[in-house]
Design an enzyme around this catalytic site. Structure first.
Site, PDB file in Angstrom:
ATOM      1  N   ASP A  85      -0.696  -8.785 -13.275  1.00  0.00           N
ATOM      2  CA  ASP A  85      -1.197  -7.560 -12.632  1.00  0.00           C
ATOM      3  C   ASP A  85      -1.696  -6.597 -13.724  1.00  0.00           C
ATOM      4  O   ASP A  85      -0.968  -6.300 -14.674  1.00  0.00           O
ATOM      5  CB  ASP A  85      -0.029  -6.940 -11.848  1.00  0.00           C
ATOM      6  CG  ASP A  85      -0.470  -5.836 -10.912  1.00  0.00           C
ATOM      7  OD1 ASP A  85      -1.638  -5.843 -10.483  1.00  0.00           O
ATOM      8  OD2 ASP A  85       0.378  -4.970 -10.591  1.00  0.00           O
ATOM      9  N   HIS A  86      -2.918  -6.129 -13.589  1.00  0.00           N
ATOM     10  CA  HIS A  86      -3.489  -5.140 -14.524  1.00  0.00           C
ATOM     11  C   HIS A  86      -3.423  -5.557 -15.997  1.00  0.00           C
ATOM     12  O   HIS A  86      -2.985  -4.768 -16.846  1.00  0.00           O
ATOM     13  CB  HIS A  86      -2.810  -3.770 -14.352  1.00  0.00           C
ATOM     14  CG  HIS A  86      -3.092  -3.152 -13.023  1.00  0.00           C
ATOM     15  ND1 HIS A  86      -4.288  -2.550 -12.719  1.00  0.00           N
ATOM     16  CD2 HIS A  86      -2.345  -3.060 -11.899  1.00  0.00           C
ATOM     17  CE1 HIS A  86      -4.267  -2.119 -11.466  1.00  0.00           C
ATOM     18  NE2 HIS A  86      -3.103  -2.425 -10.938  1.00  0.00           N
TER      19      HIS A  86
ATOM     20  N   GLU B 292     -11.996  -5.793 -11.885  1.00  0.00           N
ATOM     21  CA  GLU B 292     -11.958  -4.534 -11.118  1.00  0.00           C
ATOM     22  C   GLU B 292     -13.161  -3.660 -11.443  1.00  0.00           C
ATOM     23  O   GLU B 292     -13.549  -3.495 -12.598  1.00  0.00           O
ATOM     24  CB  GLU B 292     -10.659  -3.753 -11.400  1.00  0.00           C
ATOM     25  CG  GLU B 292     -10.626  -2.416 -10.628  1.00  0.00           C
ATOM     26  CD  GLU B 292      -9.250  -1.758 -10.537  1.00  0.00           C
ATOM     27  OE1 GLU B 292      -8.231  -2.452 -10.661  1.00  0.00           O
ATOM     28  OE2 GLU B 292      -9.211  -0.527 -10.325  1.00  0.00           O
TER      29      GLU B 292
ATOM     30  N   HIS C 250      -2.164   4.161  -6.725  1.00  0.00           N
ATOM     31  CA  HIS C 250      -0.857   3.577  -7.053  1.00  0.00           C
ATOM     32  C   HIS C 250       0.269   4.593  -6.832  1.00  0.00           C
ATOM     33  O   HIS C 250       0.044   5.798  -6.937  1.00  0.00           O
ATOM     34  CB  HIS C 250      -0.837   3.109  -8.507  1.00  0.00           C
ATOM     35  CG  HIS C 250      -1.717   1.917  -8.742  1.00  0.00           C
ATOM     36  ND1 HIS C 250      -2.902   1.981  -9.416  1.00  0.00           N
ATOM     37  CD2 HIS C 250      -1.571   0.622  -8.363  1.00  0.00           C
ATOM     38  CE1 HIS C 250      -3.455   0.782  -9.453  1.00  0.00           C
ATOM     39  NE2 HIS C 250      -2.670  -0.067  -8.818  1.00  0.00           N
ATOM     40  N   GLY C 251       1.457   4.093  -6.561  1.00  0.00           N
ATOM     41  CA  GLY C 251       2.628   4.958  -6.473  1.00  0.00           C
ATOM     42  C   GLY C 251       2.937   5.411  -5.056  1.00  0.00           C
ATOM     43  O   GLY C 251       2.385   4.892  -4.076  1.00  0.00           O
TER      44      GLY C 251
ATOM     45  N   GLY D 228      -2.812  -0.569  -4.672  1.00  0.00           N
ATOM     46  CA  GLY D 228      -2.284   0.695  -4.159  1.00  0.00           C
ATOM     47  C   GLY D 228      -2.099   0.661  -2.656  1.00  0.00           C
ATOM     48  O   GLY D 228      -2.387   1.642  -1.972  1.00  0.00           O
ATOM     49  N   ALA D 229      -1.580  -0.459  -2.144  1.00  0.00           N
ATOM     50  CA  ALA D 229      -1.577  -0.663  -0.690  1.00  0.00           C
ATOM     51  C   ALA D 229      -0.204  -0.508  -0.042  1.00  0.00           C
ATOM     52  O   ALA D 229       0.002  -0.932   1.091  1.00  0.00           O
ATOM     53  CB  ALA D 229      -2.167  -2.031  -0.368  1.00  0.00           C
TER      54      ALA D 229
END
Ligand code: G3H
Ligand code: 13P
Ligand code: ZN
Length: 309
Positions: A82-83, A134, A180-181, A212-213
């Protein structure tokens, strides 16, 4: 069944109008909660590891936990970075057995994002590993980098064809208003489905990823606040919006914050009700059960991928 990359699961998800859940993993209880839920409802899975998770738990430990989950479930499972923020990190994860990586060059100028992403794709594809790129920037916190709302930017549909064509990525993460968050929306939740629709038209059949879901489940926030926490105004993406995205080109939906909330709400309750508790199994066990319950709900009612393994 061995670990899989994302090609087959995304193809089926796109055609079937559902999405695969990509859940962040950091320790054994999280891996177990997610994979036990998926086993019960027969769902394919993406288990994703951030560089922070990799530092916290160690690459080898996480791989072994995921291998154990694979042996216990026999489900199609992809292990995804991830990322990823550099070629070196992506290479290290690919060499260490990940079947999918994200190279997040979204903060770079367009040409630099293309060059970095292409380099990762060339290395990954040679080894049968899929790559997520992305375009656009989400607001929020990733790996301690805080992107302010002013620095966030929606994905520009006019750039997606060139980006995908020149890099060869297998999926594309986009920014349409999620972040995010646990604090995603101040007022009413708004997602730019018009941008998603335009992207889908430019890239027919191509899998899109939604970061960010988390829905920032209100019951967990209430429980955290009831038992000594302080999260006023925490707000996430409504489930019906996620269902709509999953019925469109979105094939991968990233969820981390909801898992954190489920664990934290449960552990706070245990300590509030049993202040003398000091056996970690007595709070990590219920936290694992709550994660399982939450993930089952997501797989069945939100992502629509139950029964699709
Ligand atoms: O997008 C970020 C994920 O929630 C991972 O968070 O970098 O704190 O592990 P982390
Ligand atoms: P949430 O913070 O909404 O769970 O998003 C997680 C994510 O996008 C991981 O890449
Ligand atoms: Zn993300």
């Amino acid at each position: 069944m061995p670990l899989v990359n994302t090609i087959d699961m995304f193809k089926k998800a796109y055609e079937g109008g559902y999405a695969i859940g990509a859940f962040n993993v950091n320790n054994m209880e999280i891996v177990q909660g997610i994979t036990e839920a998926a086993k019960e409802v027969n769902a394919p899975l993406i288990l994703q590891v951030s560089s922070g998770a990799r530092k916290y738990a160690n690459h080898t430990y996480l791989m072994k936990l995921i291998e154990a989950a694979l042996a216990e479930t026999d489900l199609p499972i992809a292990v995804h970075l991830d990322h990823g923020d550099s070629f070196e990190l992506c290479k290290s994860c690919i060499d260490g057995g990940f079947t999918s990586v994200m190279i997040d060059g979204s903060h770079l100028p367009f040409e630099e994002n293309i060059a970095l992403t292409k380099k990762v794709v060339e290395y990954a594809h040679d080894k049968g590993v899929t790559v997520e790129g992305e375009l656009g920037r989400l607001a929020g916190i990733e790996d301690a980098v805080n992107v302010s709302e002013e620095d966030a930017a929606f994905t520009r549909p006019e750039e997606v064809e060139e980006f995908v064509g020149r890099t060869g990525v297998d999926s594309l993460a986009i920014a349409i208003g999620t972040s995010h968050g646990a604090f995603k929306f101040k007022g009413e939740a708004k997602l730019r489905f018009d941008i998603l629709e335009e992207i889908q038209k430019k890239l027919p059949g191509f899998p899109i990823v939604l970061h960010g879901a988390s829905s920032v489940i209100p019951e967990y926030v209430e429980q955290i606040n009831k038992f000594g926490g302080n999260m006023p105004g925490a707000k996430g993406v409504p489930e019906e919006m996620l269902r709509k995205a999953a019925s469109m080109a979105v094939c991968k939906i990233n969820i981390d914050s909801d898992l954190r909330l489920a664990m934290t709400a449960t552990i706070r309750k245990v300590f509030a009700e049993s202040p003398a508790e000091f056996d970690p199994r007595k709070y990590l066990g219920p936290a694992r059960e709550e994660i399982k319950k939450l993930v089952k709900h997501k797989l069945i009612n939100v992502l629509g991928c139950a029964g699709k393994a």
